[in-house]
Write a protein that holds these residues in place. Structure first.
Motif, PDB file in Angstrom:
ATOM      1  N   UNK A 346       0.819  -1.214   0.000  1.00 12.03           N
ATOM      2  CA  UNK A 346       0.000   0.000   0.000  1.00 12.03           C
ATOM      3  C   UNK A 346       0.855   1.266   0.000  1.00 12.03           C
ATOM      4  N   UNK A 347       1.967   1.220   0.711  1.00  6.24           N
ATOM      5  CA  UNK A 347       2.835   2.397   0.847  1.00  6.24           C
ATOM      6  C   UNK A 347       4.072   2.284  -0.025  1.00  6.24           C
ATOM      7  N   UNK A 348       3.982   1.576  -1.171  1.00  7.95           N
ATOM      8  CA  UNK A 348       5.207   1.294  -1.925  1.00  7.95           C
ATOM      9  C   UNK A 348       5.888   2.558  -2.447  1.00  7.95           C
ATOM     10  N   UNK A 349       5.130   3.587  -2.788  1.00  8.61           N
ATOM     11  CA  UNK A 349       5.746   4.829  -3.283  1.00  8.61           C
ATOM     12  C   UNK A 349       6.536   5.496  -2.157  1.00  8.61           C
ATOM     13  N   UNK A 350       5.901   5.634  -0.989  1.00  6.56           N
ATOM     14  CA  UNK A 350       6.581   6.249   0.150  1.00  6.56           C
ATOM     15  C   UNK A 350       7.748   5.381   0.622  1.00  6.56           C
ATOM     16  N   UNK A 351       7.546   4.075   0.637  1.00  2.00           N
ATOM     17  CA  UNK A 351       8.613   3.179   1.062  1.00  2.00           C
ATOM     18  C   UNK A 351       9.816   3.247   0.120  1.00  2.00           C
ATOM     19  N   UNK A 352       9.553   3.321  -1.165  1.00  3.10           N
ATOM     20  CA  UNK A 352      10.657   3.414  -2.115  1.00  3.10           C
ATOM     21  C   UNK A 352      11.504   4.655  -1.826  1.00  3.10           C
ATOM     22  N   UNK A 353      10.843   5.771  -1.554  1.00  5.15           N
ATOM     23  CA  UNK A 353      11.573   6.995  -1.227  1.00  5.15           C
ATOM     24  C   UNK A 353      12.370   6.820   0.054  1.00  5.15           C
ATOM     25  N   UNK A 354      11.765   6.222   1.080  1.00  4.38           N
ATOM     26  CA  UNK A 354      12.435   6.038   2.365  1.00  4.38           C
ATOM     27  C   UNK A 354      13.616   5.071   2.238  1.00  4.38           C
ATOM     28  N   UNK A 355      13.422   3.995   1.478  1.00  8.25           N
ATOM     29  CA  UNK A 355      14.483   3.009   1.298  1.00  8.25           C
ATOM     30  C   UNK A 355      15.656   3.611   0.538  1.00  8.25           C
TER      31      UNK A 355
END
Length: 363
Positions: A346-355
């Motif tokens: 669900x949060x893949x866009x935000x997670x990609x940025x954080x990662x």
């Protein structure tokens, strides 16, 4: 940038995505102990699904809302201090722990891992005080997340916090269910943030500092140190053999994983005969971490099969899945992870940025 450095970044990406994937995949059947009912409700899970409102093995109605463990639901830590507006879910029989969450969502402990991830990215190094203040803010402000359950260690921490105890002293004492694998899910982040120092002692100090903010458990710490050593070897050995490393860690903890895997292969046994047979599928760390190591060894070359196997043996599969995802992701790299699982979070866009921010800081 050297080839070795590229490999380290790839391993970090694999570990970080793996954590969140392992949790989200298992979320709809978290704490299912009746495997026949799991199959009846969901079939063999191989992709994200939403939970059902009814949970056949839920004990939320027996959980203490004022502190850790089971007991009365007269306490107001749940409802007034944390999980504001969500206490009504706790008193109903067979209520799913993760009410109204959607396919690809992460559970509370992984959302707390994201709080740590954000702290690491913001500060640029591990800072226990910064994490602690952000953790308290995240847990006590309303509508910061959509989960409806908090395991024992959260309830103990905020029961102490509500009494005015300084935050650094709010971790509850070791109880029968606080020494659980839920206490390991944030540890890979601290390991990865410290790995470039190339010093296992530094990693041990940092991870135990982090863990003691929310858990006071010698038993849990013993298992944390084995996870540290395993991940250290994955990142520092020239050709890490994850099957051998995972079996060695399990053997050190008293579970003969190498002999069990040999028997499983010889007899074509199912994972249910190991997790649910030889080992409990429950959260207790002396069972759940050896279970995780067994799966890491058996599926050492197949991220997808390992995470599917973990999900479908039930029990505390979310937290096992997060640790297993970190181990297999670090070992096999991000290319071994199905794209549909990364994109389906669900949060893949935000997670990609954080990662990617994390990689920039720490790889």
């Amino acid at each position: 940038m050297s080839i070795n450095r590229l490999n380290q970044a790839d391993r970090m990406r694999g570990a970080l995505w793996g954590m969140f994937i392992g949790d989200a995949l298992a979320m709809p059947v978290h704490w299912y102990y009746n495997i026949a009912t799991l199959w009846q409700d969901f079939g063999n899970i191989h992709d994200y699904q939403a939970p059902k409102a009814h949970h056949p093995n839920s004990i939320m109605a027996l959980a203490n809302t004022g502190k850790a463990g089971r007991g009365t639901q007269e306490g107001e830590i749940v409802g007034n201090v944390i999980l504001k507006g969500k206490k009504h879910h706790w008193g109903q029989p067979n209520r799913h722990y993760h009410q109204a969450m959607q396919a690809g969502d992460n559970t509370l402990n992984l959302l707390c891992a994201r709080v740590l991830l954000h702290s690491l990215n913001t500060v640029g190094h591990y800072d226990s005080a910064d994490f602690l203040s952000e953790y308290i803010r995240f847990m006590t402000e309303p509508d910061r997340h959509n989960d409806t359950y908090a395991e024992s260690y959260h309830r103990d921490f905020f029961a102490n916090y509500a009494q005015g105890i300084p935050p650094e002293n709010c971790a509850g004492a070791e109880g029968h269910d606080t020494a659980s694998i839920g206490g390991l899910v944030s540890i890979p982040l601290v390991i990865l943030a410290s790995i470039r120092d190339g010093n296992l002692s530094i990693i041990n100090v940092a991870t135990l500092t982090q863990q003691r903010l929310t858990h006071r458990s010698a038993l849990l710490e013993r298992h944390t140190l084995e996870l540290n050593k395993l991940m250290f070897h994955i990142f520092n050995d020239i050709n890490p053999d994850i099957e051998q490393l995972a079996c060695a860690a399990a053997n050190q903890l008293g579970f003969p994983a190498d002999k069990v895997i040999e028997s499983v292969r010889r007899n074509q046994s199912s994972d249910h005969e190991v997790i649910g047979g030889l080992l409990s599928p429950a959260c207790y760390i002396d069972q759940s971490f050896p279970s995780t190591l067994y799966l890491a060894a058996r599926y050492h070359n197949n991220f997808e099969a390992g995470l599917i196997a973990n999900t479908n043996v039930g029990g505390d599969n979310c937290h096992r899945g997060a640790v297993l995802g970190a181990i297999l992701g670090a070992s096999l790299g991000v290319a071994a992870i199905p794209k549909r699982w990364i994109n389906g979070l669900s949060a893949h866009v935000e997670l990609n940025d954080e990662i990617e921010k994390f990689i920039a800081h720490f790889a």
